[in-house]
Design a protein around this motif. Sequence first.
Motif, PDB file in Angstrom:
ATOM      1  N   ALA A 109       2.995  -0.101  -2.398  1.00  0.00           N
ATOM      2  CA  ALA A 109       1.855  -0.608  -1.633  1.00  0.00           C
ATOM      3  C   ALA A 109       0.717   0.405  -1.561  1.00  0.00           C
ATOM      4  O   ALA A 109       0.900   1.591  -1.855  1.00  0.00           O
ATOM      5  CB  ALA A 109       2.301  -0.987  -0.222  1.00  0.00           C
ATOM      6  N   LYS A 113      -2.249  -2.131   5.799  1.00  0.00           N
ATOM      7  CA  LYS A 113      -1.822  -2.334   4.418  1.00  0.00           C
ATOM      8  C   LYS A 113      -2.822  -3.225   3.696  1.00  0.00           C
ATOM      9  O   LYS A 113      -3.199  -4.283   4.190  1.00  0.00           O
ATOM     10  CB  LYS A 113      -0.422  -2.958   4.378  1.00  0.00           C
ATOM     11  N   ASN A 154       0.541  -5.090  -1.823  1.00  0.00           N
ATOM     12  CA  ASN A 154       1.472  -4.506  -2.793  1.00  0.00           C
ATOM     13  C   ASN A 154       0.836  -4.544  -4.177  1.00  0.00           C
ATOM     14  O   ASN A 154       0.198  -5.533  -4.549  1.00  0.00           O
ATOM     15  CB  ASN A 154       2.791  -5.279  -2.822  1.00  0.00           C
ATOM     16  N   ALA A 179       6.404   0.947  -0.242  1.00  0.00           N
ATOM     17  CA  ALA A 179       5.959   0.125   0.879  1.00  0.00           C
ATOM     18  C   ALA A 179       6.692   0.462   2.175  1.00  0.00           C
ATOM     19  O   ALA A 179       6.085   0.504   3.254  1.00  0.00           O
ATOM     20  CB  ALA A 179       6.141  -1.348   0.537  1.00  0.00           C
TER      21      ALA A 179
END
Length: 260
Positions: A115, A202, A205, A184
Amino acid sequence: MKSLMKIAAAAAVAVVASMASANAAPIRFGMAPEPYPPFASKDASGKWVGWEIELMDAVCKAMNEECKVVEVSWDGLIPALQAKQLDVIWNSMSITNERKKVIDFSDKYYNTPTAIIGPKDEKFGVAPDDLKGKTIGTQVSTVHQNYVEKYYVPAGAKLKTYQTQDEANQDLAAGRIDATQADAIALDAFLATDQGKACCDKKGNVKEDPEVLGPGVGGGTRKEDAALRDKLNAAIKKVRESGEYDKITKKYFDFDIYGG
């Protein structure tokens, strides 16, 4: 008399074998000293804790071997393994074809997505063009450095490397870089901290690339140590099939960390 002598001889052999086993050197599992929660870090007393530590303990028990952690800087782990300063690299090291040129690996023991995170107040995706002109931090000598060099740098991003992922996270929080890429789960752990919650989120990904990111994480071994590698593989399989793997994992994660 001969029967008694045979019994005595057998007992002596058993004692010697027992003493040899008791005196056998522990298997040295190499880990970088910096914290990498929830996989491995030290508690307030200096004891190693975390998912990877508990799995190591379970694997060593399955091998009926004594094991100990040897601390080596991340970029020194492979040289230390080759120099026989440790026996296994057990430090969330991805299995890659490049690394397999110099060392071998056990079977995979986990696999997670990769990620990118960045500042909360900046909205951008994870496509190469989304990070054009941005500085991306990664830990040095990792698959993440290789991935950024392959996809993001040619699209106009800049790469900054760090000795530890924690240093990259700190620079991101301080605004000295625009993003960081890592596993991640490790980034989720940072985002769950007060500092992480305050600064970052975030962005997504990244696109999978097995050639760069590898099929997962394994224990690194010397190429000539086939017997140890086979023992590790058998132990990892035993821990998974016994249910111990899932029991350990449920303490840390609410999803399947092993991957497909």
